[in-house]
Design a protein around this motif. Structure first.
Motif, PDB file in Angstrom:
ATOM      1  N   LEU A  39       0.792  -1.051   0.035  1.00 29.49           N
ATOM      2  CA  LEU A  39       0.081   0.060  -0.074  1.00 29.49           C
ATOM      3  C   LEU A  39       0.938   1.193   0.112  1.00 29.49           C
ATOM      4  O   LEU A  39       2.020   1.184   0.691  1.00 29.49           O
ATOM      5  CB  LEU A  39      -0.967   0.025   1.277  1.00 29.49           C
ATOM      6  CG  LEU A  39      -2.178   0.807   1.269  1.00 29.49           C
ATOM      7  CD1 LEU A  39      -3.074   0.139   0.329  1.00 29.49           C
ATOM      8  CD2 LEU A  39      -2.739   1.072   2.544  1.00 29.49           C
ATOM      9  N   SER A  40       0.510   2.289  -0.713  1.00 29.24           N
ATOM     10  CA  SER A  40       1.325   3.455  -0.770  1.00 29.24           C
ATOM     11  C   SER A  40       1.116   4.516   0.412  1.00 29.24           C
ATOM     12  O   SER A  40       1.836   5.319   0.623  1.00 29.24           O
ATOM     13  CB  SER A  40       1.195   4.237  -1.909  1.00 29.24           C
ATOM     14  OG  SER A  40       1.702   3.523  -3.074  1.00 29.24           O
ATOM     15  N   PHE A  41       0.263   4.014   1.166  1.00 31.88           N
ATOM     16  CA  PHE A  41      -0.197   4.972   2.313  1.00 31.88           C
ATOM     17  C   PHE A  41       0.260   4.149   3.618  1.00 31.88           C
ATOM     18  O   PHE A  41       0.374   2.702   3.490  1.00 31.88           O
ATOM     19  CB  PHE A  41      -1.684   5.073   2.433  1.00 31.88           C
ATOM     20  CG  PHE A  41      -2.390   5.341   1.499  1.00 31.88           C
ATOM     21  CD1 PHE A  41      -2.006   6.444   0.966  1.00 31.88           C
ATOM     22  CD2 PHE A  41      -3.230   4.681   0.670  1.00 31.88           C
ATOM     23  CE1 PHE A  41      -2.635   6.927  -0.509  1.00 31.88           C
ATOM     24  CE2 PHE A  41      -3.597   4.907  -0.527  1.00 31.88           C
ATOM     25  CZ  PHE A  41      -3.404   6.110  -1.105  1.00 31.88           C
ATOM     26  N   GLY A  42       0.557   4.766   4.722  1.00 29.18           N
ATOM     27  CA  GLY A  42       0.849   4.042   5.897  1.00 29.18           C
ATOM     28  C   GLY A  42      -0.060   3.362   6.727  1.00 29.18           C
ATOM     29  O   GLY A  42      -1.458   3.331   6.133  1.00 29.18           O
ATOM     30  N   LEU A  44      -3.422   2.876   9.113  1.00 25.53           N
ATOM     31  CA  LEU A  44      -4.395   3.919   9.694  1.00 25.53           C
ATOM     32  C   LEU A  44      -4.129   4.204  11.105  1.00 25.53           C
ATOM     33  O   LEU A  44      -3.283   3.769  11.658  1.00 25.53           O
ATOM     34  CB  LEU A  44      -5.734   2.644  10.095  1.00 25.53           C
ATOM     35  CG  LEU A  44      -6.380   2.259   8.778  1.00 25.53           C
ATOM     36  CD1 LEU A  44      -7.562   1.340   9.259  1.00 25.53           C
ATOM     37  CD2 LEU A  44      -6.957   3.508   7.984  1.00 25.53           C
ATOM     38  N   ARG A  48      -1.622   2.635  14.054  1.00 29.77           N
ATOM     39  CA  ARG A  48      -0.381   3.440  14.520  1.00 29.77           C
ATOM     40  C   ARG A  48      -0.360   3.816  16.149  1.00 29.77           C
ATOM     41  O   ARG A  48       0.792   3.328  16.841  1.00 29.77           O
ATOM     42  CB  ARG A  48      -0.231   4.833  13.620  1.00 29.77           C
ATOM     43  CG  ARG A  48       1.164   5.341  13.925  1.00 29.77           C
ATOM     44  CD  ARG A  48       1.140   6.504  13.464  1.00 29.77           C
ATOM     45  NE  ARG A  48       0.934   6.907  11.951  1.00 29.77           N
ATOM     46  CZ  ARG A  48       1.484   6.828  11.096  1.00 29.77           C
ATOM     47  NH1 ARG A  48       2.872   7.254  11.350  1.00 29.77           N
ATOM     48  NH2 ARG A  48       1.226   6.681   9.657  1.00 29.77           N
ATOM     49  N   GLY A 226      -2.090  -2.120   5.086  1.00 32.08           N
ATOM     50  CA  GLY A 226      -0.795  -1.335   4.950  1.00 32.08           C
ATOM     51  C   GLY A 226       0.249  -1.666   5.944  1.00 32.08           C
ATOM     52  O   GLY A 226       1.098  -0.698   6.444  1.00 32.08           O
ATOM     53  N   SER A 265      -6.583  -2.293  13.266  1.00 32.30           N
ATOM     54  CA  SER A 265      -6.882  -2.198  11.883  1.00 32.30           C
ATOM     55  C   SER A 265      -8.036  -3.034  11.632  1.00 32.30           C
ATOM     56  O   SER A 265      -8.900  -2.571  10.951  1.00 32.30           O
ATOM     57  CB  SER A 265      -5.485  -2.517  11.113  1.00 32.30           C
ATOM     58  OG  SER A 265      -5.674  -1.999   9.830  1.00 32.30           O
ATOM     59  N   SER A 271     -12.853   2.299   7.329  1.00 30.15           N
ATOM     60  CA  SER A 271     -11.703   2.957   6.650  1.00 30.15           C
ATOM     61  C   SER A 271     -11.073   1.987   5.623  1.00 30.15           C
ATOM     62  O   SER A 271     -10.419   2.343   4.523  1.00 30.15           O
ATOM     63  CB  SER A 271     -10.682   3.434   7.734  1.00 30.15           C
ATOM     64  OG  SER A 271     -11.272   4.158   8.688  1.00 30.15           O
ATOM     65  N   ARG A 275     -10.184   2.548   1.843  1.00 25.61           N
ATOM     66  CA  ARG A 275      -8.877   2.429   1.085  1.00 25.61           C
ATOM     67  C   ARG A 275      -9.212   1.502  -0.108  1.00 25.61           C
ATOM     68  O   ARG A 275      -8.602   1.740  -1.315  1.00 25.61           O
ATOM     69  CB  ARG A 275      -8.185   1.768   2.020  1.00 25.61           C
ATOM     70  CG  ARG A 275      -7.394   2.921   3.110  1.00 25.61           C
ATOM     71  CD  ARG A 275      -6.564   2.177   3.795  1.00 25.61           C
ATOM     72  NE  ARG A 275      -5.517   3.451   4.247  1.00 25.61           N
ATOM     73  CZ  ARG A 275      -4.377   3.009   5.262  1.00 25.61           C
ATOM     74  NH1 ARG A 275      -4.210   1.829   5.150  1.00 25.61           N
ATOM     75  NH2 ARG A 275      -3.747   4.088   5.339  1.00 25.61           N
ATOM     76  N   SER A 339      -0.623   5.623  -4.755  1.00 21.36           N
ATOM     77  CA  SER A 339      -1.351   7.032  -4.674  1.00 21.36           C
ATOM     78  C   SER A 339      -1.963   7.550  -6.088  1.00 21.36           C
ATOM     79  O   SER A 339      -1.246   7.290  -6.895  1.00 21.36           O
ATOM     80  CB  SER A 339      -0.441   7.843  -3.724  1.00 21.36           C
ATOM     81  OG  SER A 339       0.500   8.352  -4.736  1.00 21.36           O
ATOM     82  N   GLU A 342       1.077   8.844  -7.762  1.00 20.93           N
ATOM     83  CA  GLU A 342       2.087   7.709  -8.503  1.00 20.93           C
ATOM     84  C   GLU A 342       1.343   7.234  -9.669  1.00 20.93           C
ATOM     85  O   GLU A 342       2.158   6.840 -10.642  1.00 20.93           O
ATOM     86  CB  GLU A 342       2.466   6.609  -7.402  1.00 20.93           C
ATOM     87  CG  GLU A 342       3.380   7.200  -6.274  1.00 20.93           C
ATOM     88  CD  GLU A 342       3.405   6.054  -5.086  1.00 20.93           C
ATOM     89  OE1 GLU A 342       4.442   6.060  -4.432  1.00 20.93           O
ATOM     90  OE2 GLU A 342       2.295   5.486  -4.815  1.00 20.93           O
TER      91      GLU A 342
END
Ligand SMILES: *Cc1c(COP(=O)(O)O)cnc(C)c1O
Length: 351
Positions: A39-42, A44, A48, A226, A265, A271, A275, A339, A342
């Motif tokens: 995944l290009s995102f960190g 959730l 974190r 992610g 997650s 969420s 995504r 993303s 990208e």
């Protein structure tokens, strides 16, 4: 030391061409890394925060058999209980645990090209492999797969959707394949890309698992969640299989931080769905652009697309993709969907 002969022609996993390897050619570090279907995102924000909190408990071993996480997973898959869930250091470890419980000697059957790890894992645990070619539309050929099952077959691995082609089988076809399989043969459904399939006729393999004694569905936190760097995945299995998988499992192989992040997650259904929807919309946008430019591709149901051109085309706009040769598709590339920016760079490479 005398190593096992089966290991002689196995090579350590070779990661895709990394940015630093072509840095010299281009003199720039600004690459979009779209090589490994990450995944290009960190993670959730909730995942974190849970991971940060767990760090302060790192002096302790993680929860026994990942109990809280297994409860969260069973809550998200109605009908299953925590006892049906096995957890591993990536779904890769779940796969190894499952292969470890099979009777020896024996053979593992899987479609090909598919996930390269099936081949090495099978051989490393001392089983033999039987690869069955995909059909002319790059999809799994269930009839050929069924025909390859013989008295030595201990397991069939079905990557659904299939990596690297992105094709999928709806649940009713998987169900009838499973029904025709001898009960002594384990069917492993690798569903790493589960969340990216939009067809409602696909979802719900956990129900098939519950109705069977020999079907396992394996999922991962490495893709839509992610969390690839935390190494955590899980399997949903009938009780007779989860019991044995835990026997083969390395105790505490999944860190306290990974368990905490995954549990948090898993609870963020909305969420995660958002995504997945973003990724599928981007997938449609890219495929429309490929149609326009006449670039051949295999219509995908995952977060990557297999296209018929080499990686050099994409490197022009600083996009790194997986060269098809390593995946059994010489002359092709597998592009992970990234993303929006990208993905714009992928499209810019085509003009
Ligand atoms: C990415 C991927 C996985 C994930 O493996 P992890 O060990 O969970 O990171 C599993 N199977 C396939 C086919 C994949 O492409």
């Amino acid at each position: 030391m005398k190593p096992r002969v089966e290991l002689d022609d196995i090579r350590p996993y070779e990661p895709p061409r990394m940015a630093w390897e072509i840095e010299v050619d281009r003199g720039s570090k600004e690459y979009a890394k779209l090589t490994m279907n990450e995944l290009s995102f960190g993670p959730l924000p909730e995942a974190r925060a849970a991971a940060m909190e767990a760090i302060s408990r790192a002096n302790r071993y993680p929860a026994r058999d990942a109990d809280p996480l297994r409860k969260a997973i069973s809550a998200a898959n109605p009908g299953i209980t925590a006892a049906n869930v096995v957890v591993g250091n990536g779904s890769s470890e779940v796969l190894v645990d499952l292969l470890q419980i099979l009777d020896r000697p024996g053979e593992v059957v899987f479609p090909w090209p598919s996930f390269p790890f099936y081949s090495s894992a099978t051989r490393v645990v001392g089983l033999t492999e039987c690869q069955v070619a995909l059909d002319e539309r790059h999809a799994v050929d269930l009839d050929a797969l069924h025909a390859a099952v013989g008295p030595e077959t201990r397991a069939v691995i079905l990557c659904n959707p299939n990596n690297p082609t992105g094709t999928y089988l709806p649940l009713d076809r998987v169900r009838s394949f499973a029904g025709a399989l001898p009960e002594r043969v384990l069917l492993i459904l690798d569903e790493a890309y589960y969340e990216f399939v939009e067809d409602p006729a696909y979802a719900g393999s956990h129900e098939l698992v519950l109705q069977s004694t020999n079907v396992v569905s394996s999922r991962t936190f490495s893709k839509v969640h992610g969390l690839a760097g935390f190494r955590i995945g899980f399997g949903i299995a009938p009780l007779g299989i989860s019991d044995y998988a835990w026997r083969a499992h390395v105790p505490f192989s999944v860190s306290i931080v990974a368990q905490a992040a995954a549990e948090a997650s898993m609870g963020q259904t909305r969420s995660i769905t958002e995504r997945a929807r973003f990724m599928t919309q981007e997938r449609e946008r890219l495929q429309a652009a490929f149609d326009e430019t006449g670039l051949e591709y295999v219509p995908s149901h995952t977060n990557f697309i297999l296209v018929r051109t080499g990686p050099a085309v994409f490197e022009r706009t600083g996009v790194l993709v997986r060269e098809g040769e390593a995946l059994g598709y010489p002359g092709w590339s597998r592009i992970s969907i990234g993303s929006a920016q990208e993905n714009d760079r992928i499209m810019a490479a085509l003009t």
